[in-house]
Design a protein around this motif. Sequence first.
Motif, PDB file in Angstrom:
ATOM      1  N   ILE A   1       0.863  -1.181   0.000  1.00 29.90           N
ATOM      2  CA  ILE A   1       0.000   0.000   0.000  1.00 29.90           C
ATOM      3  C   ILE A   1       0.896   1.226   0.000  1.00 29.90           C
ATOM      4  CG2 ILE A   1      -1.827   1.259   1.195  1.00 29.90           C
ATOM      5  CD1 ILE A   1      -2.775  -1.303   2.421  1.00 29.90           C
ATOM      6  N   ALA A   2       0.562   2.180  -0.841  1.00 29.71           N
ATOM      7  CA  ALA A   2       1.367   3.393  -0.964  1.00 29.71           C
ATOM      8  C   ALA A   2       0.537   4.622  -0.625  1.00 29.71           C
ATOM      9  CB  ALA A   2       1.922   3.515  -2.386  1.00 29.71           C
ATOM     10  N   GLY A   3       1.210   5.664  -0.199  1.00 28.16           N
ATOM     11  CA  GLY A   3       0.555   6.941   0.059  1.00 28.16           C
ATOM     12  C   GLY A   3       0.951   7.964  -0.985  1.00 28.16           C
ATOM     13  N   LEU A   4      -0.017   8.701  -1.493  1.00 29.84           N
ATOM     14  CA  LEU A   4       0.232   9.809  -2.420  1.00 29.84           C
ATOM     15  C   LEU A   4      -0.221  11.074  -1.702  1.00 29.84           C
ATOM     16  CD1 LEU A   4       1.094  10.738  -5.281  1.00 29.84           C
ATOM     17  CD2 LEU A   4      -1.299  10.444  -5.974  1.00 29.84           C
ATOM     18  N   TRP A   5       0.726  11.723  -1.009  1.00 36.24           N
ATOM     19  CA  TRP A   5       0.389  12.778  -0.065  1.00 36.24           C
ATOM     20  C   TRP A   5       0.932  14.147  -0.473  1.00 36.24           C
ATOM     21  CZ3 TRP A   5      -3.084  10.372   2.201  1.00 36.24           C
ATOM     22  CH2 TRP A   5      -2.928   9.159   2.855  1.00 36.24           C
ATOM     23  N   PRO A   6       0.283  15.232  -0.016  1.00 36.21           N
ATOM     24  CA  PRO A   6       0.825  16.580  -0.244  1.00 36.21           C
ATOM     25  C   PRO A   6       1.854  16.927   0.836  1.00 36.21           C
ATOM     26  CG  PRO A   6      -1.283  16.747   0.862  1.00 36.21           C
ATOM     27  CD  PRO A   6      -1.035  15.279   0.632  1.00 36.21           C
ATOM     28  N   LYS A   7       2.991  16.263   0.794  1.00 37.68           N
ATOM     29  CA  LYS A   7       4.031  16.551   1.776  1.00 37.68           C
ATOM     30  C   LYS A   7       4.579  17.957   1.573  1.00 37.68           C
ATOM     31  CE  LYS A   7       6.824  13.070   2.767  1.00 37.68           C
ATOM     32  NZ  LYS A   7       7.780  11.945   2.608  1.00 37.68           N
ATOM     33  N   THR A   8       4.455  18.462   0.336  1.00 33.06           N
ATOM     34  CA  THR A   8       4.848  19.833   0.013  1.00 33.06           C
ATOM     35  C   THR A   8       3.732  20.469  -0.811  1.00 33.06           C
ATOM     36  OG1 THR A   8       5.995  19.116  -2.003  1.00 33.06           O
ATOM     37  CG2 THR A   8       7.302  19.272   0.019  1.00 33.06           C
ATOM     38  N   GLY A   9       3.826  21.771  -1.008  1.00 36.43           N
ATOM     39  CA  GLY A   9       2.822  22.476  -1.805  1.00 36.43           C
ATOM     40  C   GLY A   9       1.736  23.104  -0.952  1.00 36.43           C
ATOM     41  N   ASP A  10       0.713  23.660  -1.632  1.00 37.17           N
ATOM     42  CA  ASP A  10      -0.324  24.437  -0.953  1.00 37.17           C
ATOM     43  C   ASP A  10      -1.161  23.632   0.034  1.00 37.17           C
ATOM     44  OD1 ASP A  10       0.316  26.811  -2.232  1.00 37.17           O
ATOM     45  OD2 ASP A  10      -0.957  26.365  -3.954  1.00 37.17           O
ATOM     46  N   LEU A  11      -1.222  22.326  -0.129  1.00 35.76           N
ATOM     47  CA  LEU A  11      -2.040  21.510   0.764  1.00 35.76           C
ATOM     48  C   LEU A  11      -1.195  20.783   1.805  1.00 35.76           C
ATOM     49  CD1 LEU A  11      -4.992  20.887   1.243  1.00 35.76           C
ATOM     50  CD2 LEU A  11      -4.836  18.988  -0.368  1.00 35.76           C
ATOM     51  N   ALA A  12       0.058  21.184   1.953  1.00 32.60           N
ATOM     52  CA  ALA A  12       0.952  20.501   2.886  1.00 32.60           C
ATOM     53  C   ALA A  12       0.440  20.571   4.324  1.00 32.60           C
ATOM     54  CB  ALA A  12       2.355  21.098   2.799  1.00 32.60           C
ATOM     55  N   LEU A  13      -0.346  21.597   4.653  1.00 38.32           N
ATOM     56  CA  LEU A  13      -0.869  21.719   6.004  1.00 38.32           C
ATOM     57  C   LEU A  13      -1.821  20.569   6.353  1.00 38.32           C
ATOM     58  CD1 LEU A  13      -3.447  24.709   6.040  1.00 38.32           C
ATOM     59  CD2 LEU A  13      -2.807  23.411   4.035  1.00 38.32           C
ATOM     60  N   ALA A  14      -2.344  19.851   5.353  1.00 38.69           N
ATOM     61  CA  ALA A  14      -3.251  18.731   5.601  1.00 38.69           C
ATOM     62  C   ALA A  14      -2.518  17.395   5.675  1.00 38.69           C
ATOM     63  CB  ALA A  14      -4.307  18.662   4.492  1.00 38.69           C
ATOM     64  N   TYR A  15      -1.206  17.402   5.422  1.00 39.28           N
ATOM     65  CA  TYR A  15      -0.452  16.148   5.384  1.00 39.28           C
ATOM     66  C   TYR A  15      -0.361  15.428   6.735  1.00 39.28           C
ATOM     67  CZ  TYR A  15       3.747  13.198   5.450  1.00 39.28           C
ATOM     68  OH  TYR A  15       4.635  12.186   5.657  1.00 39.28           O
ATOM     69  N   PRO A  16      -0.040  16.106   7.845  1.00 40.14           N
ATOM     70  CA  PRO A  16       0.195  15.383   9.100  1.00 40.14           C
ATOM     71  C   PRO A  16      -0.945  14.475   9.562  1.00 40.14           C
ATOM     72  CG  PRO A  16       1.067  17.602   9.264  1.00 40.14           C
ATOM     73  CD  PRO A  16       0.265  17.541   7.981  1.00 40.14           C
ATOM     74  N   PRO A  17      -2.216  14.924   9.589  1.00 42.22           N
ATOM     75  CA  PRO A  17      -3.255  14.009  10.080  1.00 42.22           C
ATOM     76  C   PRO A  17      -3.493  12.816   9.166  1.00 42.22           C
ATOM     77  CG  PRO A  17      -4.233  16.093   9.324  1.00 42.22           C
ATOM     78  CD  PRO A  17      -2.753  16.283   9.347  1.00 42.22           C
ATOM     79  N   MET A  18      -3.382  13.001   7.848  1.00 39.92           N
ATOM     80  CA  MET A  18      -3.578  11.871   6.950  1.00 39.92           C
ATOM     81  C   MET A  18      -2.427  10.878   7.081  1.00 39.92           C
ATOM     82  SD  MET A  18      -5.411  13.416   3.542  1.00 39.92           S
ATOM     83  CE  MET A  18      -4.224  14.690   3.198  1.00 39.92           C
ATOM     84  N   ALA A  19      -1.215  11.388   7.195  1.00 43.76           N
ATOM     85  CA  ALA A  19      -0.065  10.509   7.374  1.00 43.76           C
ATOM     86  C   ALA A  19      -0.193   9.720   8.669  1.00 43.76           C
ATOM     87  CB  ALA A  19       1.223  11.328   7.366  1.00 43.76           C
ATOM     88  N   ALA A  20      -0.692  10.373   9.709  1.00 43.45           N
ATOM     89  CA  ALA A  20      -0.867   9.690  10.992  1.00 43.45           C
ATOM     90  C   ALA A  20      -1.928   8.594  10.894  1.00 43.45           C
ATOM     91  CB  ALA A  20      -1.256  10.699  12.077  1.00 43.45           C
ATOM     92  N   GLY A  21      -3.025   8.883  10.185  1.00 38.12           N
ATOM     93  CA  GLY A  21      -4.074   7.880  10.017  1.00 38.12           C
ATOM     94  C   GLY A  21      -3.573   6.646   9.301  1.00 38.12           C
ATOM     95  N   ALA A  22      -2.759   6.855   8.258  1.00 41.68           N
ATOM     96  CA  ALA A  22      -2.205   5.722   7.505  1.00 41.68           C
ATOM     97  C   ALA A  22      -1.199   4.951   8.344  1.00 41.68           C
ATOM     98  CB  ALA A  22      -1.547   6.224   6.221  1.00 41.68           C
ATOM     99  N   ALA A  23      -0.321   5.668   9.045  1.00 40.21           N
ATOM    100  CA  ALA A  23       0.700   5.007   9.859  1.00 40.21           C
ATOM    101  C   ALA A  23       0.063   4.154  10.948  1.00 40.21           C
ATOM    102  CB  ALA A  23       1.630   6.051  10.478  1.00 40.21           C
TER     103      ALA A  23
END
Length: 446
Positions: A222-244
Amino acid sequence: MLVSRGSRTAALAACATILLATSACGSDKPEEGTAQQVRLYGTDGNMLNSFPAELKDHADLVDGMKGTTPLTPLPDEFKTRLRSVAPDLGDYLYAGETYDAVMISALAAQLAGSTDSPEIAKQVVGVTNGGERCEDLATCLSMAREGQDIEYRGVSVTRSGFTEVGEPATTSYGTLHFDGQQLNDGKTEFVGAGDESAASTKAPPKGKKQGDGAAPGTPLVIAGLWPKTGDLALAYPPMAAGAALAIKEINAAGGVLGKKVTWIEGDDGTSATKAKATVAELIDSGADVIIGAASSGISLAVLPETVQAGKILFSPSSTDDGLTTAEDKGLFFRTAPPDSLQGRALADVILRDGSQRISIVARKDSYGEGLQAVVKAELEKAGIGTDRLKLLTYEPPEGESAPQLDFGAGAKEIKDFGSDAVLVIGFGESAQVIRALADAGVQIRH
């Protein structure tokens, strides 16, 4: 608490709810000599605790701002589990949807007895409908290993399952409020939306008992395609936490098909160009399921690539209505609800305040323009004429080196229009819209 749509519509009809300065009940013009104050509204892309920081020394401009986001009340124990993998987590937006997307993917693979993406896809909708209900991972996985038909209920998938096209039949929205430059959880209201009868009743293929499917030694990737950078980067931490958290708990419970699930992660950069390159890398790395993208525009941009490769794209946060009918060969799913539902909830929030002249500012992409159109239609249904609505869009910056958004001309239009409400549909860059309003002399109501 639940707030009915009917009660809010009734409130609109009452002249007493018109809270802003107007010359008379029903008038849409401010009193002569009285400065018009503007209420700010936002959406899931900017209603986050991390958003005020985008305004830097003018973070106080968000105080009083309201907005909506797909949101189910999160149990405290789930938040505690999230913080076990992300101790500094400050937002939870789409964490539950991400967790559920990973869980459903894993359960579907277990029932399919395969890590082949099209075979997993055949089980996804059925995992959420019609079988024996299970609400914790260990129980659900145990049942799936026996090939038993299950009905998964998790963090965001609670009231009902998926429709036949693979998206929530029902959802819950939160009305959020900024106070003191952070979201005031004590003011959050929850309202349900959708129709349980829209959930699929189609039976999935019979589940396989463990050992009857994938070749030995083949792990689910399973892979994640996340906005680690860019305008939506502020939404990355909670989604990354949910996946982890999901991957950690799946593997602690024995994994899928007797093997630990492999997790790989990529950055979409909030850019279609970067996202396509990242998707190619994820596919080359053996991804069976890609969780993402966060943005609707990115999901639409990469969907042809994932479909051509025969891989599942499963978004926890892409809400554009157009994804419901996109050509996906049954390989796109989402735990996020379509904007047709969010638009109604958002229009209700604006109407409750008695706003009379409303400007809707949106990113010029499928998410921004799509949600803008839905909100406009809902406001018109409630009696707000087109002469009292102003629609504006802006080109979001593309890439980290792009010039900062300049919304000065749009801010002047809003001021000249005499708006008493401004809805801003965007990501981190939308802070520049709010800053431009203040610089243009628009008095923001706190």
